[in-house]
Design a protein around this motif. Sequence first.
Motif, PDB file in Angstrom:
ATOM      1  N   ALA A 538       0.822  -1.212   0.000  1.00  0.00           N
ATOM      2  CA  ALA A 538       0.000   0.000   0.000  1.00  0.00           C
ATOM      3  C   ALA A 538       0.853   1.257   0.000  1.00  0.00           C
ATOM      4  N   ALA A 539       2.019   1.201   0.608  1.00  0.00           N
ATOM      5  CA  ALA A 539       2.858   2.395   0.697  1.00  0.00           C
ATOM      6  C   ALA A 539       3.293   2.896  -0.676  1.00  0.00           C
ATOM      7  N   LEU A 540       3.433   1.993  -1.629  1.00  0.00           N
ATOM      8  CA  LEU A 540       3.874   2.423  -2.960  1.00  0.00           C
ATOM      9  C   LEU A 540       2.832   3.307  -3.625  1.00  0.00           C
ATOM     10  N   ASP A 541       1.559   2.953  -3.483  1.00  0.00           N
ATOM     11  CA  ASP A 541       0.510   3.765  -4.097  1.00  0.00           C
ATOM     12  C   ASP A 541       0.168   4.982  -3.240  1.00  0.00           C
ATOM     13  N   GLY A 544       4.406   6.565  -2.664  1.00  0.00           N
ATOM     14  CA  GLY A 544       5.431   6.533  -3.708  1.00  0.00           C
ATOM     15  C   GLY A 544       6.653   5.770  -3.227  1.00  0.00           C
ATOM     16  N   LEU A 545       7.511   5.365  -4.163  1.00  0.00           N
ATOM     17  CA  LEU A 545       8.649   4.518  -3.812  1.00  0.00           C
ATOM     18  C   LEU A 545       9.621   5.233  -2.876  1.00  0.00           C
ATOM     19  N   ALA A 546       9.919   6.499  -3.151  1.00  0.00           N
ATOM     20  CA  ALA A 546      10.904   7.214  -2.336  1.00  0.00           C
ATOM     21  C   ALA A 546      10.450   7.301  -0.889  1.00  0.00           C
ATOM     22  N   ALA A 547       9.216   7.758  -0.682  1.00  0.00           N
ATOM     23  CA  ALA A 547       8.715   7.875   0.686  1.00  0.00           C
ATOM     24  C   ALA A 547       8.537   6.507   1.329  1.00  0.00           C
ATOM     25  N   ALA A 548       8.174   5.502   0.536  1.00  0.00           N
ATOM     26  CA  ALA A 548       8.008   4.156   1.086  1.00  0.00           C
ATOM     27  C   ALA A 548       9.340   3.605   1.589  1.00  0.00           C
ATOM     28  N   VAL A 549      10.422   3.840   0.836  1.00  0.00           N
ATOM     29  CA  VAL A 549      11.746   3.383   1.285  1.00  0.00           C
ATOM     30  C   VAL A 549      12.162   4.122   2.551  1.00  0.00           C
ATOM     31  N   ARG A 550      11.923   5.420   2.593  1.00  0.00           N
ATOM     32  CA  ARG A 550      12.262   6.172   3.810  1.00  0.00           C
ATOM     33  C   ARG A 550      11.443   5.679   5.004  1.00  0.00           C
ATOM     34  N   GLY A 551      10.172   5.325   4.738  1.00  0.00           N
ATOM     35  CA  GLY A 551       9.350   4.782   5.816  1.00  0.00           C
ATOM     36  C   GLY A 551       9.893   3.454   6.326  1.00  0.00           C
ATOM     37  N   LEU A 552      10.365   2.590   5.401  1.00  0.00           N
ATOM     38  CA  LEU A 552      10.991   1.337   5.829  1.00  0.00           C
ATOM     39  C   LEU A 552      12.183   1.607   6.733  1.00  0.00           C
ATOM     40  N   ALA A 553      13.014   2.583   6.329  1.00  0.00           N
ATOM     41  CA  ALA A 553      14.198   2.902   7.127  1.00  0.00           C
ATOM     42  C   ALA A 553      13.809   3.412   8.512  1.00  0.00           C
ATOM     43  N   GLU A 554      12.783   4.243   8.581  1.00  0.00           N
ATOM     44  CA  GLU A 554      12.359   4.775   9.886  1.00  0.00           C
ATOM     45  C   GLU A 554      11.821   3.669  10.787  1.00  0.00           C
ATOM     46  N   ARG A 555      11.073   2.738  10.216  1.00  0.00           N
ATOM     47  CA  ARG A 555      10.525   1.649  11.027  1.00  0.00           C
ATOM     48  C   ARG A 555      11.602   0.658  11.450  1.00  0.00           C
ATOM     49  N   THR A 556      12.685   0.567  10.646  1.00  0.00           N
ATOM     50  CA  THR A 556      13.762  -0.372  10.972  1.00  0.00           C
ATOM     51  C   THR A 556      14.684   0.184  12.042  1.00  0.00           C
ATOM     52  N   ALA A 557      14.878   1.504  12.050  1.00  0.00           N
ATOM     53  CA  ALA A 557      15.805   2.125  13.011  1.00  0.00           C
ATOM     54  C   ALA A 557      15.366   1.818  14.438  1.00  0.00           C
ATOM     55  N   ALA A 558      16.371   1.652  15.309  1.00  0.00           N
ATOM     56  CA  ALA A 558      16.111   1.316  16.705  1.00  0.00           C
ATOM     57  C   ALA A 558      17.283   1.815  17.536  1.00  0.00           C
ATOM     58  N   PRO A 559      17.163   1.823  18.832  1.00  0.00           N
ATOM     59  CA  PRO A 559      18.310   2.221  19.670  1.00  0.00           C
ATOM     60  C   PRO A 559      19.528   1.349  19.374  1.00  0.00           C
ATOM     61  N   GLY A 560      20.644   1.976  19.063  1.00  0.00           N
ATOM     62  CA  GLY A 560      21.853   1.246  18.711  1.00  0.00           C
ATOM     63  C   GLY A 560      21.965   0.919  17.238  1.00  0.00           C
ATOM     64  N   LEU A 561      20.945   1.261  16.438  1.00  0.00           N
ATOM     65  CA  LEU A 561      20.977   1.000  14.992  1.00  0.00           C
ATOM     66  C   LEU A 561      20.485   2.232  14.252  1.00  0.00           C
ATOM     67  N   THR A 562      21.361   2.801  13.426  1.00  0.00           N
ATOM     68  CA  THR A 562      21.012   3.971  12.632  1.00  0.00           C
ATOM     69  C   THR A 562      20.853   3.550  11.174  1.00  0.00           C
ATOM     70  N   VAL A 563      19.780   3.999  10.548  1.00  0.00           N
ATOM     71  CA  VAL A 563      19.525   3.687   9.142  1.00  0.00           C
ATOM     72  C   VAL A 563      19.474   5.002   8.371  1.00  0.00           C
TER      73      VAL A 563
END
Length: 668
Positions: A538-541, A544-563
Motif C-alpha cells: 500500500a505504501a507504494l501507491d 510513492g517509492l521514495a517515501a516508502a523506502v524512507r518509511g521502511l528505514a524509519e521503522r527499521t531504526a532502533a536504539p543502537g541501529l542507525t539507518v
Amino acid sequence: MSSTAARPVTAGRAAVPAALALLCALAAAGALVLVGTAGLWQVAAARELPVDTAIAVSYSAAGVLVLLGRGGRRMGWLLLAVGVAGAGAALGAALGVVAHGPAPWATAAVFVQSWVWVPGFLPLMTLVPLLYPDGRLPGWRWWPVAAAAVVGMVLLAVGAATYPETFEGRVALAKPWTSQALSAAVFPVGGLLSAVACAGALAAVAVRWRRADALGRRQITVLLVVAAVLVADTVLQSRLPWPVGSLSQAVAVALVPLAIGVAVTRHRLYDLDLAVCRAIGGASLAVSLAGIYLSLFLVAAALLPGSPAVGAAAAAAVCGVLLHPLGVRLNRGVDRMFYGDRAEPARVLEAVAVTLRAGVDGLPERVCDVVVDSLRLGSAALLLGDGEAAHEVARRSGPAGARDTDEVSFPMHHRGEPVGALRVCQRPGESRLSERDAALLALVCDQVAPAVAALRLADRLQQSRAALVTAREEERRRLRRDLHDGVGAALAGVRLQVETAQDLTRDDVVERLLRTAASGVATAVDDLRTITDDLRPAALDDLGLAAAVRGLAERTAAPGLTVATDVHLDASLPAAVEVAGYRIVAEALANAVRHSGARQVTVRVAGTARGLDLEVADDGHGMPALRRAGALGLDSMRQRAEEIGGTLTITSGPGGTRVAAALPTEAR
C-alpha cells in the motif's frame, strides 16, 4: 578521373627513391664482385664490405618502403640517405682495394670512403631515434637536438675528410687535400654535439614511450629489441673470427631498418607484413645459426686445438640439423607476435571448444576474450538476435588504436535461422581484415552458433518472463486502485449508511439487523484491504517509492541501529520495478537487523528512465561462510531481481554486508 590523374604523381614520387635504392643495390653488388674477383678479402678495408653492403641494401629498401606510405616521409628519406652513404662507403672501399696506381677515380673513391661513413652511421644514434616512428619530432622543443645532430654530423664528416691519412698505408691513394689544423678544430666540437644529440635521442625515445598508447609502445619495442641485438653483436665482435664476425654484424645491422619498416608501415602497407615477418624470421634464423656455429666452433677449438677443420665441420653439421626445426619455430613465433594463432586455426578452434565446454554462464565474454587474445584483434563484440532486435551482450577491447567504425560483422546461423553476430575490429594499424582472418572467424561463428542459439532462447524466455511479471504487476496495480477507489469506497459508504440508520431506528429488531449488516460490511472492508495489500504494498501507491523506502528505514531504526537513506528518483518506474525494489530493500533491512549485528545501515536508491539501482550496506560482522540454501531470504531477493531481467550481487566480509541490485525498466 581524379584518381587516374593522381596515379602518375604517386609513380613520379616513387621513381626517385626506387632509382636511388636500385643504385645502392648495384653499388653494393659491384663492390662485392670487385673484391671477390680480385681475391683481396685479406685486406682490412675489404673485410668491412659485408657490413657496408648490408647498410646500402637494407636501409635503402626500408626507405622506399616507408616512402610508399602516406606518412613518415622524413623517416623514409633519412633511411634512404643512410643507404646511399653505405653504398658510397662500400664502393669507395672496393675501388681503393683493387686500385693499382694513383688513378684519379681511385683517389676520389678513397676520399669519399674516408668521410661518407659519418652520415651512414651517426643518424642511427641521433636522427633515427628522434624521428621514429612517425617521422616527426616529439615536440618543437626537440628542434635544437635535431640541429645539434645535423651540425655535429657535418663537422665530423669535414674532420674525417680533411684528416691526413692514407688508404691502407698506400701513399699513392692519399687524399687530395688535408688539413691537420682544421681536422683538430672540428673533431672535438662535432663529437660533443653528436654526444649531446645522442643523449637527447635517448630521452626522446623515453618520452615517446611514456606518451605512447599500446600500439606505439609495440613499435618502440620492436626497435629496442633489434637495437639490443646489434649492441650485443658489436660487443662480441672482438671474439668473433672473420668472416663470422663481419657476417653477423651485417645481419644485425640489417635488422634495424627492417624493424623500422615494419613498425612504420604497419599503419598503412599491412599487406606487406607477411613478407616482412618472413624476413624477420629469416634474419633471426641467420643470427641464431651464426651464434650456434660460433659457440660450437669455439668449444671444438678448445677441446681439439690442433684440428680447426674438425670443429668447423662439426659446427656446420649441427647447424644443418637445426636449420629446419629452428626456422619453423622462429617463423611461427614471429607470425604469432603479429597475428596471434591465425596460422593455426586448429589452435583457435580448440580454445573456442574449451570455452564452450565451460557452460553458458559467461559464455559471451569468454568467446570475445578468445577471439581477441588468439588473433590479436582490436576488439570483439557478441550480439544476440537479428536485425534491429540484435543487442550486444559482451564486448572485449584489445590494444589501443582500433576504431568502432571499422567493425566487421560475421553473422551466426543455427538451423538456417540467424541467431546473432560477432563484430570485430581489425588489428590496430590494419586497413581491413584479411581473407585468412575472415575465413577463421567464420569457422568460429559456425562453432559458437549452437551455443548462441541456446543463449538467445534463454534470452527470449527471460524477456517473456520479465514481460509477464511486468504485466502482472501493472494489472495488480490497476486492480488495487480499482478495488480501493471503487469497491472499497462503495463499501465504506454502505457501512456509513447502515451505521447511520442504526443510530436513527428505535426498533430493536431493526437495530439488531442493522448491527449485523454493519458488522458484515466492516468484515468485507477488512477483507478487501487484506486483498489489496497482498496485491501490492500500500505504501507504494499511497506514498510513492521514495517515501516508502524512507518509511521502511524509519521503522527499521532502533536504539543502537542507525539507518540512513539516500533516495533519488528522476523518472517514474514500472510497477514491477517498484515492487521488486521495495521488496529487496525490505528483505535486506530485515536481514541486517536480525543477523548482522550492525550499528549503521545505509540505503541508496537511484532511479532513472533506464532502471533502478539500489544498495543496502551495513557495518556488521558479515554473513557466515557456510549457510544453508535459501537462508536469509537471499533466494527470494535474487529471484525478484532476475524475474524482471535484473541482477543482484551480495558481498560480505568482516567489515559488513553489501546487497546491490540493478533493475532495468525494460527486459533485456
